[in-house]
Enzyme design. Structure first.
Site, PDB file in Angstrom:
ATOM      1  N   HIS A 284       3.429  22.539  14.971  1.00 54.98           N
ATOM      2  CA  HIS A 284       3.648  23.640  14.035  1.00 54.98           C
ATOM      3  C   HIS A 284       2.574  23.710  12.963  1.00 54.98           C
ATOM      4  O   HIS A 284       2.090  24.784  12.615  1.00 54.98           O
ATOM      5  CB  HIS A 284       5.020  23.506  13.374  1.00 54.98           C
ATOM      6  CG  HIS A 284       5.281  24.545  12.337  1.00 54.98           C
ATOM      7  ND1 HIS A 284       4.913  24.384  11.025  1.00 54.98           N
ATOM      8  CD2 HIS A 284       5.827  25.774  12.425  1.00 54.98           C
ATOM      9  CE1 HIS A 284       5.230  25.468  10.338  1.00 54.98           C
ATOM     10  NE2 HIS A 284       5.794  26.317  11.157  1.00 54.98           N
ATOM     11  N   CYS A 285       2.173  22.572  12.431  1.00 57.35           N
ATOM     12  CA  CYS A 285       1.380  22.561  11.198  1.00 57.35           C
ATOM     13  C   CYS A 285       0.003  23.196  11.329  1.00 57.35           C
ATOM     14  O   CYS A 285      -0.329  24.128  10.595  1.00 57.35           O
ATOM     15  CB  CYS A 285       1.230  21.123  10.704  1.00 57.35           C
ATOM     16  SG  CYS A 285       2.788  20.388  10.154  1.00 57.35           S
TER      17      CYS A 285
END
Length: 442
Positions: A284-285
């Site tokens: 996600h990051c």
């Protein structure tokens, strides 16, 4: 009352009025039990807090209750302990339970769509539910990575519109998560947490909540500062990964071993931090979070050329991998059409079952679009569903596939590559599989 109370209409459930008493049955409620929310709930419980663990998905709740969630070993032990203490750890999808907790922490996903535009659907819904259920005396904290001003827009302002005075009746804080899925080297307790509040009292209460399990809490002056801190952390990583990938290409052109260069540069005790190249960026990051900043800056007509270029390069990396595979096949006198390509590891990082934004999924689709016969092997991901609609199952006997080329995308610690033939062409997307004879780098 059952410890697993599953409802299918989580976000649409009516929230009845609650008394204004300040007594609470639980210390904290965690909204969203994914790769961040579940370990966070377990950390609070291990620290002695009474926890409500809430998720909209009945399937997710069943997986957790059956101890089937993808967790590191220490968190598996924590989950087993938590599930044996239902009075202090309540799994539920009933949003009316939120009013029983002194603090509510929102940990829902904040992805981007196919056009790299932030998708705030889950966050908006979760915040609306939390605001509607809020009671005097509660603290509401966001941990989901998002744009600067989001906590104000989705929590603080709606609470004020309800007639509550923020900092007096209710309290609002932001503290972005800092969990690295699968990384056993950094326990949640030892990773400092950054927190900002809507008021000084909000900041104080947010810091006290985090101190229930975190060894160190770093306070900042505002919600916006805390929100921007998370965006800087992950944008920093994105830019440096894009640079590492570019250096890998440069070193390849100059016939210089890039990993040796990086390791040599890492001996400098100041001013350098090692980032390594690879087949792309997942999770996600890195592939998502910087787009929240770029999306906001675009509306403000603020240029962010370095970040924009880095994210463009990151998005293009899977195509670069495919071009390298085509080049390797061509050098062997084979075309892509009909070529048998085997991908080793499809999760976005080693030793996790996390497929979010994994470059392998796009690589497989791109190769299949070119007419290649593509299969994969990954004990952590027995089945994958691709954006194109294609589906694949991990091969039980990869050697029997007789691939023309193998791409090492993700190498788990338990990966068995004993089936590789000495004459198999291997493209090492990890840049660190030096034990494979005859490998070629991206």
């Amino acid at each position: 009352m059952s410890t697993l109370d599953v409802r299918t209409d989580l976000w649409d459930a009516p929230v009845p009025p609650r008394p204004t008493a300040t007594a609470f049955d639980y210390d904290v409620a965690i909204v969203g039990l994914g790769y961040v929310g579940l370990p966070t709930a377990l950390a609070y419980h291990a620290g002695g807090s009474r926890v409500i663990a809430l998720d909209a998905s009945s399937r997710r709740l069943r997986t957790i209750a059956a101890r089937g969630a993808d967790l590191i070993d220490s968190d598996r032990e924590r989950l087993d302990t938590a599930l044996r203490s239902p009075a202090a750890f309540r799994l539920t999808s009933d949003v009316t339970e939120l009013s029983r907790a002194a603090a509510v922490v929102v940990c829902v996903p904040t992805p981007v769509d196919a056009r790299q535009v932030p998708d705030l659907t889950a966050l908006r819904a979760a915040c609306a539910t939390v605001v509607a259920a809020a009671r005097p005396g509660q603290l509401v904290m966001l941990t989901s990575t998002t744009y600067v001003g989001c906590t104000r827009d989705l929590v603080e302002r709606p609470l004020r519109e309800r007639g509550m005075e923020v900092g007096v009746d209710v309290f609002v804080a932001f503290s972005a998560e800092r969990i690295d899925p699968g990384n056993v080297g950094f326990a949640q307790e030892v990773v400092p947490r950054v927190v900002g509040g809507a008021t000084a009292e909000c900041e104080e209460r947010g810091a006290r909540l985090l101190a229930r399990y975190a060894d160190r809490v770093h306070r900042v002056s505002s919600l916006a500062t805390a929100e921007m801190t998370k965006l800087l952390e992950n944008t920093f990583r994105a830019v440096n990964i894009a640079l590492a990938n570019e250096f890998a290409d440069i070193c390849g052109a100059l016939d210089v071993p890039v990993t040796e260069v990086i390791e040599a540069a890492s001996t400098k005790p100041y001013g350098f931090m090692a980032f390594y190249p690879g087949p792309g960026v997942g999770g996600h990051c890195i592939p998502c979070d910087p787009h929240y900043l770029l999306w906001q800056l675009k509306a403000l007509h603020v240029d962010a050329g370095v970040i924009t270029e880095a994210m463009t390069r990151i998005a293009a990396r899977p195509r670069r991998v495919v071009e390298r595979i085509r080049d390797v096949l061509g050098r062997a006198g084979k075309g892509t059409l009909g070529a048998r390509v085997l991908v080793v590891g499809v999760t976005y990082k080693p030793d996790v079952a996390d497929l979010r934004e994994s470059p392998a999924l796009e690589i497989i689709d791109l190769l299949a679009d070119l007419g290649a016969e593509v299969q994969y092997v990954d004990t952590h991901a027995p089945h994958i569903h691709l954006v194109s609609g294609r589906e694949r199952d991990s091969l039980a006997d990869p050697g029997a596939f007789h691939p023309d080329v193998v791409l090492v995308h993700t190498r788990h610690h338990d990966s068995d590559l004993g089936w590789l033939d000495a004459d198999t062409v291997v493209v090492d997307g990890t840049y660190r599989s030096a034990d494979i004879a005859g490998r070629v780098l991206l």
